[in-house]
Design an enzyme around this catalytic site. Sequence first.
Site, PDB file in Angstrom:
ATOM      1  N   GLY C  13      -7.046 -13.147  -3.606  1.00 56.51           N
ATOM      2  CA  GLY C  13      -6.525 -12.418  -2.444  1.00 56.51           C
ATOM      3  C   GLY C  13      -7.681 -11.813  -1.668  1.00 56.51           C
ATOM      4  O   GLY C  13      -7.576 -10.710  -1.133  1.00 56.51           O
ATOM      5  N   GLN C  15      -9.063 -12.262   1.117  1.00 52.07           N
ATOM      6  CA  GLN C  15      -8.963 -11.959   2.546  1.00 52.07           C
ATOM      7  C   GLN C  15      -7.919 -10.888   2.841  1.00 52.07           C
ATOM      8  O   GLN C  15      -7.732 -10.480   3.983  1.00 52.07           O
ATOM      9  CB  GLN C  15      -8.630 -13.237   3.333  1.00 52.07           C
ATOM     10  N   GLY C  16      -7.201 -10.461   1.823  1.00 50.10           N
ATOM     11  CA  GLY C  16      -6.191  -9.418   2.010  1.00 50.10           C
ATOM     12  C   GLY C  16      -6.848  -8.068   2.269  1.00 50.10           C
ATOM     13  O   GLY C  16      -8.066  -7.924   2.151  1.00 50.10           O
ATOM     14  N   ALA C 107      -3.179  -2.156 -13.701  1.00 47.40           N
ATOM     15  CA  ALA C 107      -3.150  -0.739 -13.350  1.00 47.40           C
ATOM     16  C   ALA C 107      -2.265  -0.551 -12.123  1.00 47.40           C
ATOM     17  O   ALA C 107      -2.515  -1.153 -11.081  1.00 47.40           O
ATOM     18  CB  ALA C 107      -4.554  -0.230 -13.072  1.00 47.40           C
ATOM     19  N   HIS C 137       5.142   5.841   0.934  1.00 49.64           N
ATOM     20  CA  HIS C 137       4.156   4.839   1.349  1.00 49.64           C
ATOM     21  C   HIS C 137       4.383   4.406   2.792  1.00 49.64           C
ATOM     22  O   HIS C 137       5.449   4.646   3.363  1.00 49.64           O
ATOM     23  CB  HIS C 137       4.238   3.602   0.447  1.00 49.64           C
ATOM     24  N   HIS C 138       3.394   3.726   3.342  1.00 51.24           N
ATOM     25  CA  HIS C 138       3.497   3.085   4.653  1.00 51.24           C
ATOM     26  C   HIS C 138       4.641   2.075   4.626  1.00 51.24           C
ATOM     27  O   HIS C 138       4.971   1.520   3.564  1.00 51.24           O
ATOM     28  CB  HIS C 138       2.178   2.392   4.975  1.00 51.24           C
ATOM     29  N   LYS C 141       4.921  -1.804   2.977  1.00 53.57           N
ATOM     30  CA  LYS C 141       4.994  -2.081   1.533  1.00 53.57           C
ATOM     31  C   LYS C 141       6.260  -2.898   1.232  1.00 53.57           C
ATOM     32  O   LYS C 141       7.335  -2.589   1.737  1.00 53.57           O
ATOM     33  CB  LYS C 141       5.012  -0.757   0.768  1.00 53.57           C
TER      34      LYS C 141
END
Lengths: 251, 251, 251, 251
Positions: C13, C15-16, C107, C137-138, C141
Amino acid sequence: MSQGSAIRVGVLGAQGRMGSEVCRAVEAASDLEVVAKVDAGDSLEALVDAGVQVVVDFTNPDVVMDNLRFCVSHGIHAVVGTSGFSEERLASVAEWLTGTSVGVLIAPNFAIGAVLSMRFAELAAKYYDSAEVIELHHPRKLDAPSGTAAHTARLISEARAAAGLGAMPDATTSEADGARGTVVGGVRVHSLRIAGMIAHQEVVFGTEGETLTLRHDSLDRTSFMPGVLLGVRSVAAHPGLSVGLDKYMDL
Amino acid sequence: MSQGSAIRVGVLGAQGRMGSEVCRAVEAASDLEVVAKVDAGDSLEALVDAGVQVVVDFTNPDVVMDNLRFCVSHGIHAVVGTSGFSEERLASVAEWLTGTSVGVLIAPNFAIGAVLSMRFAELAAKYYDSAEVIELHHPRKLDAPSGTAAHTARLISEARAAAGLGAMPDATTSEADGARGTVVGGVRVHSLRIAGMIAHQEVVFGTEGETLTLRHDSLDRTSFMPGVLLGVRSVAAHPGLSVGLDKYMDL
Amino acid sequence: MSQGSAIRVGVLGAQGRMGSEVCRAVEAASDLEVVAKVDAGDSLEALVDAGVQVVVDFTNPDVVMDNLRFCVSHGIHAVVGTSGFSEERLASVAEWLTGTSVGVLIAPNFAIGAVLSMRFAELAAKYYDSAEVIELHHPRKLDAPSGTAAHTARLISEARAAAGLGAMPDATTSEADGARGTVVGGVRVHSLRIAGMIAHQEVVFGTEGETLTLRHDSLDRTSFMPGVLLGVRSVAAHPGLSVGLDKYMDL
Amino acid sequence: MSQGSAIRVGVLGAQGRMGSEVCRAVEAASDLEVVAKVDAGDSLEALVDAGVQVVVDFTNPDVVMDNLRFCVSHGIHAVVGTSGFSEERLASVAEWLTGTSVGVLIAPNFAIGAVLSMRFAELAAKYYDSAEVIELHHPRKLDAPSGTAAHTARLISEARAAAGLGAMPDATTSEADGARGTVVGGVRVHSLRIAGMIAHQEVVFGTEGETLTLRHDSLDRTSFMPGVLLGVRSVAAHPGLSVGLDKYMDL
C-alpha cells in the site's frame, strides 16, 4: 486567475506560515488578486506602487501598528490577524480612522468556529454565576493569553455588566502565584502550551447544579482561510474599526 | 407560603425523584401553590377536585399520554418533563389542543444550559459539514436516546435543511451493528449509560480543519427547577403545543 | 541512507496515505531500508525478489489476509496497521504462524498515546461499574468501529472478567435502533464520523460519585511513525502473533 | 455496629462537610468504630481519653499541623485529606515520625479515579514533550492549586527527571501576569473555580502529532469514602509518612 475587476490584495508577512496560506487562498479565489507581497525588510511603499486596495496582515506585534498607520494614511483597507492588541492599541487605530472611509478589521480569530464560540459565550454569559476561559496552543506561540481568549473574556465581561451581574464567587484565600490565571475584564483566562496542539479554546460556564462548555478546535491553519476571504471581500463596506469577524456576519 | 392569587399546581409523579423536587421547588415559590399530588394508582379526578390550573408531569412514557388527554379535556395546562415523545405523540397532543385555549409545554430538558446548548446547536448547524450528538446518563434511565438528544438532532436537521445542506459525508461501508448510533432526522445520536453520571450531552460539529463542541453537564437535578418554574408561570399565556423551553425565552 | 546491515523493508500500500508516510519514515531511518513498494495490481512476488525481511501493511481489509498468508509462507515478518481484524481473522493468522519463527504484529493503533490509553483502560477497568468507548474519525474511514476501539473494548472486557465483575448496569427498556452503540465483549462502542477530525478516542469509566475519562487525539498521521518504526525493528524478535504495540513496550 | 475488635477512629472536623460524611461511612463499616468527634474549639485530649487508634483529619491548613504533631506524639495514626501541604510541611511531618511506629497517610485525593489518574500521569510522563495540569473546583475552595493537582505535577516532574527529559518547549515572550498558571516542579498548573462544579482534573500531555488527556470528575463527595476507609484500615501497617493513596494500592 486574476481579472480586471478583482480586488487588489497586498499580503504583509507573505512568507510567514499564515501569510503563505493567505497568498494561496487569495490566488485560488477568482474575485481576488495578490498584487503585492511584503515581508520584513521590504518597504511598505510597494503597497502603494501596486495599487493595493486591501492588505492582509499576519505579521507580529512589533510591526503591526506601523503597518496599520501606513495603510490608513494611504487609504488602504486592512484585514488583521496579528495578535497583541491591547485596549490602547485599539483606541489608537480607531483614532487614526476617524474621518476616513478606510475599514480595518482586527479579528483575534478567523475560524468560523471560534467566531461562533465567542458569540455563544456572549449570549450565555448572563445566565451563569461563573465563567472562565482556557486556551491551548502549540508551544511556538509568543503571547499568552491568545487574542481570541482575551477577546472572549472581554465579551463575557461586557455581557455580565449589561445584565447587572457582580463579581464571580471565589473564596480563594491561598493562591500559588499565577494558579488562578490572568484576569481580563474580571474574567480568569488560562493559557496552556502543549506540543502537538494547534489552536484550541474552552469557555466554561457554571451555575448551581450545571455547567456549559463551549470548545473550539482548530486542527489545521487552513481553517482560517474562509474567514480571511470573507474579511477581504467585506472590509471596504465597513469603514472604521471592526473588532471580530462576527461584525461581518449574521449572528 | 401559598396565597389566594397563587397559581394552583398539581404534580403528577409527586413521589418520584423529579416529582418530589418539583413539589419542594413549587412550595418554596411564593406565587405558586401545590394543591394536588398524584402518583401511580391515584385517580386523575383529584386534579379537577382540587381546582388545579397547571400540572407538572414527570411520570413515564406509559402513562403520560393518558395524563395529557385528561388535562386537555379538563382545561388544565401542562408542563411536561416526561420523555418518550415521538413525532406521532407530538402530533396527537397538538390535535387534542386544536380549538382549545389550553397550553402544553413539552420540554426535553429544563436545564438552562441544555436549552442554550440546543439553541446554539441550531445556530451553528448551517456552518458545518458534520454534526452528531452524544448523550451520557446514569444507568437507571429507561429510554435511549434521551428526549433532549433527539430534540437537538431534529433542530440540527431542520437548520441544515433550511440552509440547503445535503447529507453529511460518511464513507462507512463496514459497520458493526449499531456502531454509528441511531439516526434522528439524518443526524447520528449516541447514548452512553455510565454509573456516577447524571445527565450530560455533547454536540460535535466539524468542517475542514476545525471542530466545535457544545457540552452541557447537569450535575444535580435541582438544576432543572428554575426552568420548571418558568414553565409553570408561562404556560397559560402560550395556548397550544410548545416543544422546548426556549419557546418561552428570549434567545 | 541505506546500509549493508539495514533491515530490508517492503511497504504494501506504498502509494496510500499511510503507506507513503511509512516510506518516508523508513527512508529517513539509517538502520532501515525500503527495498520494495507494492500497491494494488502489483505481484507480491516482488517482496521475495527484493529479499524483504519485514513488510509494513497499511492496505485494506479485503486484501490484508492474502498479504499475510503470502508473507508467513515466505518467512517474511509483518507489521500490520490495516483494520478489520475479527476474532476469526486473528485465529487464522495465529494458526498460520504455528511452528514458524515468523513474527506478525497487528496493531490497531501505532500512536504511543493510543497504546498508553489502551493500557490504562485495561488497568482501570476493574475499579469501575461502567465503561464505554467513543471513537471519532474523519468521514473517509470505511469501517466502524475502529480497530483501536474494538481492541480497547476487548481489553476492558477481559480485565472485568478477570476481576469477577458481571454485566454493567443498564436499565434501558426502550432503545431506538443503534442508540446504545455496538457491543464488543460486553462493552458498548460508539463511532462518530466528523469532517475536520483525524483520529480520536475516549474511554469513559464510572462508578458511584465519580468518572474517569481517557482521551487520545491523533492530530496528524505522522504521530504513527515512531510506533511503526519500533514495530519494524522489534518484530523479528517476537515470533508468533502479537496484537497491540504494547506487547513490544515496557508498561 | 461497633464491636470489641473494631478499629477505634477519631474524626477531626467531624461537623464539616467531609467530616460528617466520614462519620457516616465509618459508622456504616462493621470493622470500624467512631469513638471521638472533634471540632474547632474542642480539645485534642479527647482523642487520648477515647483511646483513638486512627484519626481522620479533614480540617483546614491552619490547624492540621498542630493536629498531626499531637497525634504523632501520642502514638495515634492519621489519615489526612486536608490540603495545603508544602514540601516544608511534608518534611516536618516526616521528621516527627522518625523513630516512631506511627503511620501518617497524607492523600491529596481519596477518589479512586484521582489515584488512577495520578498514577497514569506518572507512567505517561516520559513519552511526551509537554504536560500541564488543569483543576476545576467549586468556588468555595480556599486554596489554589488543589493538593491533587500539585501532587500530580510533582509526580510528572519526577518521572520526567528520571527519564532525562529537559524543560518543556515554550516560546512565550509576552505573558499577561498569571496567564501561564503556577509552576510546580517545572509543570504548569491552572486552577478554575466554577459554580456548580465539584472536583475535576485534567492532565494534558502532548507530543508532535498527538495528545493524551486524563480527566477525572468527582461528582459527589461520597466518592471519597471507599478510599478513606481503605486508608483507615491500612495506615497502622505503614509506619512513617505515605503521600498518596496509591502507596496502599497495587498499581
